[in-house]
Design a protein around this motif. Structure first.
Motif, PDB file in Angstrom:
ATOM      1  N   ASN A 165      67.394  68.798  25.609  1.00  0.00           N
ATOM      2  CA  ASN A 165      68.813  68.467  25.510  1.00  0.00           C
ATOM      3  C   ASN A 165      69.550  69.380  24.521  1.00  0.00           C
ATOM      4  O   ASN A 165      70.246  68.909  23.628  1.00  0.00           O
ATOM      5  CB  ASN A 165      68.945  66.993  25.099  1.00  0.00           C
ATOM      6  N   PRO A 166      69.411  70.718  24.668  1.00  0.00           N
ATOM      7  CA  PRO A 166      70.110  71.617  23.749  1.00  0.00           C
ATOM      8  C   PRO A 166      71.587  71.727  24.092  1.00  0.00           C
ATOM      9  O   PRO A 166      72.002  71.501  25.228  1.00  0.00           O
ATOM     10  CB  PRO A 166      69.397  72.954  23.984  1.00  0.00           C
ATOM     11  N   TYR A 174      75.817  76.378  15.856  1.00  0.00           N
ATOM     12  CA  TYR A 174      75.089  75.381  16.651  1.00  0.00           C
ATOM     13  C   TYR A 174      73.892  74.852  15.869  1.00  0.00           C
ATOM     14  O   TYR A 174      73.252  75.579  15.109  1.00  0.00           O
ATOM     15  CB  TYR A 174      74.595  75.992  17.960  1.00  0.00           C
ATOM     16  N   LYS A 175      73.575  73.572  16.092  1.00  0.00           N
ATOM     17  CA  LYS A 175      72.413  72.956  15.453  1.00  0.00           C
ATOM     18  C   LYS A 175      71.233  72.832  16.398  1.00  0.00           C
ATOM     19  O   LYS A 175      70.096  72.669  15.953  1.00  0.00           O
ATOM     20  CB  LYS A 175      72.781  71.564  14.918  1.00  0.00           C
ATOM     21  N   ASN A 176      71.494  72.875  17.722  1.00  0.00           N
ATOM     22  CA  ASN A 176      70.433  72.729  18.710  1.00  0.00           C
ATOM     23  C   ASN A 176      70.615  73.785  19.790  1.00  0.00           C
ATOM     24  O   ASN A 176      71.574  73.735  20.570  1.00  0.00           O
ATOM     25  CB  ASN A 176      70.466  71.335  19.333  1.00  0.00           C
ATOM     26  N   LEU A 177      69.683  74.737  19.820  1.00  0.00           N
ATOM     27  CA  LEU A 177      69.776  75.791  20.823  1.00  0.00           C
ATOM     28  C   LEU A 177      68.389  76.289  21.198  1.00  0.00           C
ATOM     29  O   LEU A 177      67.413  76.090  20.475  1.00  0.00           O
ATOM     30  CB  LEU A 177      70.654  76.946  20.319  1.00  0.00           C
ATOM     31  N   VAL A 195      65.838  74.252  33.824  1.00  0.00           N
ATOM     32  CA  VAL A 195      66.032  72.824  34.106  1.00  0.00           C
ATOM     33  C   VAL A 195      65.028  71.998  33.299  1.00  0.00           C
ATOM     34  O   VAL A 195      65.383  70.985  32.683  1.00  0.00           O
ATOM     35  CB  VAL A 195      65.888  72.532  35.612  1.00  0.00           C
ATOM     36  N   GLY A 196      63.772  72.434  33.292  1.00  0.00           N
ATOM     37  CA  GLY A 196      62.764  71.719  32.512  1.00  0.00           C
ATOM     38  C   GLY A 196      63.072  71.727  31.030  1.00  0.00           C
ATOM     39  O   GLY A 196      62.933  70.714  30.337  1.00  0.00           O
ATOM     40  N   VAL A 197      63.524  72.873  30.527  1.00  0.00           N
ATOM     41  CA  VAL A 197      63.870  73.003  29.112  1.00  0.00           C
ATOM     42  C   VAL A 197      65.052  72.101  28.768  1.00  0.00           C
ATOM     43  O   VAL A 197      65.053  71.407  27.743  1.00  0.00           O
ATOM     44  CB  VAL A 197      64.209  74.472  28.784  1.00  0.00           C
TER      45      VAL A 197
END
Length: 318
Positions: free
Chosen positions: A254-255, A132-135, A247-249
């Protein structure tokens, strides 16, 4: 790099140390109880140095066999200077030059970072986040921490203190937090908060063999597995707080993936459904439909392995 590393994961409850081979295999581990050494920073530092020396010697190694030491700590860390700025759940730690002190005593390269940054690094490179690139990695323990991997890089922020998910306010007029804020996420799902809540709810209703003893989080898990309605509700309420924070995260970052770890996450089977329901109900559609929520894969070894990777990448530049 064929030399071993020492990985140290300092938590609000326990300190885990590991001797790690260049391959990433943990050769040996040891533990300390944080509160035993939490009265003054010097006590904890001395305990770390002693434990590191013992770990090296007891496994037939010498200082020459060690490439470096990586240390993760639960607070705000100035990675560039190697200083601990502040630790909310361990008193007395303000602007402590930890890297310099330990390097001076052990004559080894030392690299320090936030503990959840290192857990995120471990899970990203070796665990649930591979590929993964976004987590986002969150840990639910004595405190609540967050580590961010954005566009294929560990993101620390302008002042190296990004990712403090535990201090997102869930309530404008909530309880005071050790960080100086009010109504922080951590004040609803931190281990000590949950234990206090459990003691009030179940002080007279512990599983057999535990009567007269203090309530543990594990006791509430045991009660929930037996179908205790209040215990199941306890975990649903906890999961609702977690879902709301996520939810805020999710809306902000947008991970593709959120990894949940830490001791409280051992009760995930009673929280997963509620967390997913809250996210489906409250998160924005595009972000919600893209994200996966999974449990951490490396368990309590994530911080040690992340510290190993920090040393390896700091020395080799990759």
């Amino acid at each position: 790099m064929r030399l071993c590393t020492i990985g140290v994961d300092v938590g609000g409850t326990n300190i885990k140390l590991g001797l790690v081979a260049s391959s990433g295999k943990i050769i040996a581990k040891t533990n300390l109880v944080t509160k035993t050494y939490a009265h003054h920073p010097r006590h904890l530092i001395d305990a770390l140095v002693t434990a590191i020396r013992a770990l090296i010697q007891e496994n037939g190694k010498t200082i020459k066999d060690i490439a470096g030491i990586g240390i993760g700590l639960p607070g705000l860390i100035d990675v560039s200077k190697g200083n601990v700025i502040f630790m909310p759940n361990i008193p007395g730690w303000k602007n402590i030059p930890l890297r310099r002190i330990i390097q001076t005593q052990l004559k080894l390269p030392v690299f320090i970072d936030n503990d959840v940054n290192l857990a995120a690094l471990g899970e990203w490179k070796l665990g649930a986040g591979k590929g993964y690139k976004n987590l986002v990695c969150i840990t639910l323990g004595t405190g609540v921490g967050g580590g961010l991997v954005l566009n294929g890089e560990l993101y620390r922020g302008e002042g190296f203190v990004a990712g403090e998910i535990g201090h997102i306010p869930l309530n404008e007029r909530g309880p005071a937090c050790n960080c100086g804020g009010t109504g922080c996420f951590e004040r609803y799902v931190g281990n000590r908060i949950l234990m206090d809540k459990a003691a009030k709810l179940f002080g007279q209703g512990l599983p057999s063999g535990r009567r007269g003893k203090s309530v543990r989080i594990q006791d509430v898990f045991t009660l929930a597995t037996r179908g205790n309605v209040r215990a199941v509700r306890f975990w649903r309420e906890t999961a609702t707080h977690i879902g709301n924070a996520l939810v805020g995260v999710i809306n902000l970052l947008n991970p593709r993936l959120i990894i949940i770890g830490g001791g409280v996450a051992n009760n995930y089977r009673f929280m997963e459904k509620t967390i997913q329901q809250v996210i489906r109900k409250r998160a924005m559609k595009v972000q919600r439909d893209m994200v996966r929520i999974v449990r951490a894969r490396l368990g309590d070894e994530a911080g040690i392995l992340g510290a190993h990777i920090l040393v390896k990448e700091s020395i080799l530049g990759r």
